[in-house]
Write a protein that holds these residues in place. Structure first.
Motif, PDB file in Angstrom:
ATOM      1  N   UNK A 165       0.869  -1.178   0.000  1.00 50.08           N
ATOM      2  CA  UNK A 165       0.000   0.000   0.000  1.00 50.08           C
ATOM      3  C   UNK A 165       0.908   1.231   0.000  1.00 50.08           C
ATOM      4  N   UNK A 166       0.633   2.177  -0.890  1.00 53.11           N
ATOM      5  CA  UNK A 166       1.534   3.328  -0.927  1.00 53.11           C
ATOM      6  C   UNK A 166       1.402   4.207   0.315  1.00 53.11           C
ATOM      7  N   UNK A 167       0.242   4.161   0.995  1.00 55.29           N
ATOM      8  CA  UNK A 167       0.100   4.985   2.190  1.00 55.29           C
ATOM      9  C   UNK A 167       0.913   4.446   3.360  1.00 55.29           C
ATOM     10  N   UNK A 168       1.588   3.295   3.176  1.00 56.64           N
ATOM     11  CA  UNK A 168       2.488   2.770   4.207  1.00 56.64           C
ATOM     12  C   UNK A 168       3.952   2.971   3.828  1.00 56.64           C
ATOM     13  N   UNK A 169       4.195   3.852   2.859  1.00 60.45           N
ATOM     14  CA  UNK A 169       5.557   4.235   2.487  1.00 60.45           C
ATOM     15  C   UNK A 169       5.809   5.683   2.908  1.00 60.45           C
ATOM     16  N   UNK A 171       7.785   7.650   1.627  1.00 61.39           N
ATOM     17  CA  UNK A 171       7.879   8.467   0.405  1.00 61.39           C
ATOM     18  C   UNK A 171       6.524   9.002  -0.022  1.00 61.39           C
ATOM     19  N   UNK A 172       5.444   8.378   0.450  1.00 61.14           N
ATOM     20  CA  UNK A 172       4.087   8.821   0.130  1.00 61.14           C
ATOM     21  C   UNK A 172       3.362   9.352   1.363  1.00 61.14           C
ATOM     22  N   UNK A 173       4.109   9.702   2.409  1.00 63.69           N
ATOM     23  CA  UNK A 173       3.516  10.377   3.554  1.00 63.69           C
ATOM     24  C   UNK A 173       3.342   9.556   4.812  1.00 63.69           C
ATOM     25  N   UNK A 178      10.477   4.622   6.559  1.00 57.18           N
ATOM     26  CA  UNK A 178      10.815   3.263   6.100  1.00 57.18           C
ATOM     27  C   UNK A 178      11.207   3.208   4.624  1.00 57.18           C
ATOM     28  N   UNK A 179      11.432   4.394   4.003  1.00 55.08           N
ATOM     29  CA  UNK A 179      11.830   4.404   2.588  1.00 55.08           C
ATOM     30  C   UNK A 179      12.983   5.389   2.371  1.00 55.08           C
ATOM     31  N   UNK A 180      14.138   5.136   2.949  1.00 53.27           N
ATOM     32  CA  UNK A 180      15.252   6.098   2.805  1.00 53.27           C
ATOM     33  C   UNK A 180      15.668   6.329   1.359  1.00 53.27           C
ATOM     34  N   UNK A 387       2.349   2.092  -4.943  1.00 54.59           N
ATOM     35  CA  UNK A 387       3.426   3.001  -5.344  1.00 54.59           C
ATOM     36  C   UNK A 387       3.840   2.746  -6.784  1.00 54.59           C
ATOM     37  N   UNK A 388       4.254   3.805  -7.444  1.00 52.31           N
ATOM     38  CA  UNK A 388       4.833   3.694  -8.785  1.00 52.31           C
ATOM     39  C   UNK A 388       5.761   4.887  -8.970  1.00 52.31           C
ATOM     40  N   UNK A 389       7.028   4.613  -9.233  1.00 52.68           N
ATOM     41  CA  UNK A 389       7.933   5.711  -9.537  1.00 52.68           C
ATOM     42  C   UNK A 389       9.004   5.264 -10.520  1.00 52.68           C
TER      43      UNK A 389
END
Length: 463
Positions: A165-169, A171-173, A178-180, A387-389
């Motif tokens: 889930x991107x809301x658990x990154x 990088x997405x807030x 947890x995403x250095x 997530x997608x980047x």
């Protein structure tokens, strides 16, 4: 006969009850998962079932045992009096349907046990037919006719994550850092990328295979598209291969020029870390130094059981042990992305990398009003918010794309990313910009049907 029926019905009901609570009645997605699951993944699934879902199954077994023990014989007239209402209930809906349509189908019999068996059979029949059709299509030549990639990169890397889930990154807030890597990397970060489906097989196939008139054209997939672009293609996977019985995603991967599956065989119970993919990635980077390459890595990522993914170790506690492991699994994936980028750079490659997750997850098993675990699903938007980047060795700035993008358009996005033109993927919208493409976003549900994303419930995570 009575005893046999009690044993069979009680056993089936007790075994399926927890699955029914989590995923509903038998459907195509469940059968596809069974077709592509090894013993180790089955153990992870069982470990993820809350004990509260198992208790009713135990109660049912106890009731069945008592029924067998206390069984009494009834006179014939009393037996008829008991059976008649039962038959009336079973036959009511079929007779009602017959009175209006002049026909009776298996779907018209709504009696629970018969309906369960029929749904099992119908789902099985659809999956088997789909597998046969897929293999027939895979044997046909592709009809791609792309131009060669038109940019300065020699190494294209696609990393397919699992269950993020991107809301658990962060990088997405997300609140925990947890995403250095992805929090600081430059590139394009899509804020509203919606996965093709809510399960691995449907989502990855839906992303990597061209869909035309609602049907997947398995002969037109990302592997043979990249080959026609002149790229050497590598498939490096930590998800399973079933040998001659491969289905879906692994069958696509096997078309690559170089194929690596860490897990080999349906009954391979050995578990691998995604970091075990690194030596194979290193080998793909260094061999054929003059060749332009597409390297696809398929991770286990945050697949349940989450704590199995991280050896039951986590840096920071978050609400529950399972969610703490989930947060850590995302951090481990992010660290792996950093190592992939470093490996490509240290070998002087002009690389660019896409990372996305196959699907998200929905909340389950609430204790005292708090979500303490996640599960697969297809009924909420969070099942598809991933997530997608895109980052690269020469990315100089960080830009966010806020307009919606769909996993069902991944191949069009891939063509634009590689700077290639493909007539079958003609998309007038610039998917790599913040252009509003005015497209209705749809997703594939567990019945393998397209549904509108906006029709799904919005159930954001709250503390």
């Amino acid at each position: 006969m009575f005893q046999l029926l009690v044993v069979v019905f009680a056993a089936i009901s007790a075994m399926y009850y927890p699955i029914a609570i989590m995923y509903g009645s038998p459907n195509i997605n469940i059968f596809i998962s069974v077709f592509n699951t090894n013993i180790n993944e089955s153990a992870d699934f069982l470990n993820n079932i809350p004990i509260l879902y198992i208790i009713p199954s135990i109660v049912l077994i106890v009731i069945a045992a008592l029924a067998l023990k206390t069984r009494k014989y009834l006179p014939n007239i009393k037996s008829v009096a008991l059976i008649a209402p039962f038959l009336l209930i079973v036959l009511f809906n079929p007779l009602k349907v017959y009175s209006t349509t002049n026909s009776i189908t298996s779907e018209s019999v709504r009696f629970t046990l018969f309906r369960f068996a029929n749904e099992l059979y119908q789902s099985y029949k659809i999956v088997v037919a789909s597998e046969l059709k897929m293999k027939q299509l895979m044997a046909q030549p592709s009809t791609w006719a792309p131009s060669l990639p038109a940019n300065d990169y020699d190494t294209y890397i696609i990393v397919i994550g699992e269950s993020v889930r991107r809301d658990f990154m962060h990088a997405y807030g997300f609140s925990i850092a947890n995403t250095p890597f992805s929090s600081t990397a430059n590139g394009l970060f899509f804020q509203n990328y919606i996965s093709a489906a809510g399960s691995t097989q449907a989502s990855v196939s839906g992303s990597l295979v061209r869909r035309h008139n609602g049907e997947l054209q398995h002969n037109n997939n990302i592997i043979n598209l990249a080959k026609k672009q002149g790229l050497s293609v590598y498939w490096i996977s930590n998800q399973g291969s079933l040998g001659n019985d491969d289905f879906g995603v692994s069958q696509i991967g096997k078309q690559a020029d170089s194929v690596t599956f860490l897990k080999k065989g349906e009954y391979d119970a050995q578990s691998f870390s995604d970091r075990d993919l690194l030596p194979h990635f290193q080998q793909a980077i260094v061999e054929k130094p003059s060749a332009n390459k597409l390297i696809i890595l398929h991770l286990m990522g945050s697949h349940s059981d989450f704590c199995s993914r991280v050896d039951h170790q986590y840096d920071e506690f978050f609400i529950s042990k399972k969610l703490s492991c989930y947060v850590q699994s995302i951090k481990n994936t992010d660290n792996l992305l950093a190592e992939l980028a470093q490996t490509a750079s240290s070998n002087h490659k002009k690389w660019t990398m896409i990372y996305f997750s196959d699907h998200g997850l929905s909340a389950m098993h609430q204790e005292q009003g708090k979500v303490v675990n996640f599960q697969h699903g297809d009924r909420s938007k969070q099942n598809f918010q991933v997530p997608f980047f895109i980052t690269a060795y020469d990315a100089k700035q960080r830009k966010e794309i806020h307009d919606y993008r769909s996993g069902l358009d991944f191949l069009s996005l891939y063509a634009q990313w590689t700077g290639s033109e493909e007539p079958l993927l003609s998309d007038k919208c610039d998917l790599l910009s913040d252009m509003n493409c005015h497209k209705k976003i749809q997703v594939i549900n567990f019945e393998d049907k397209l549904v509108d994303y906006d029709s799904l419930a919005d159930l954001p995570f709250t503390l």
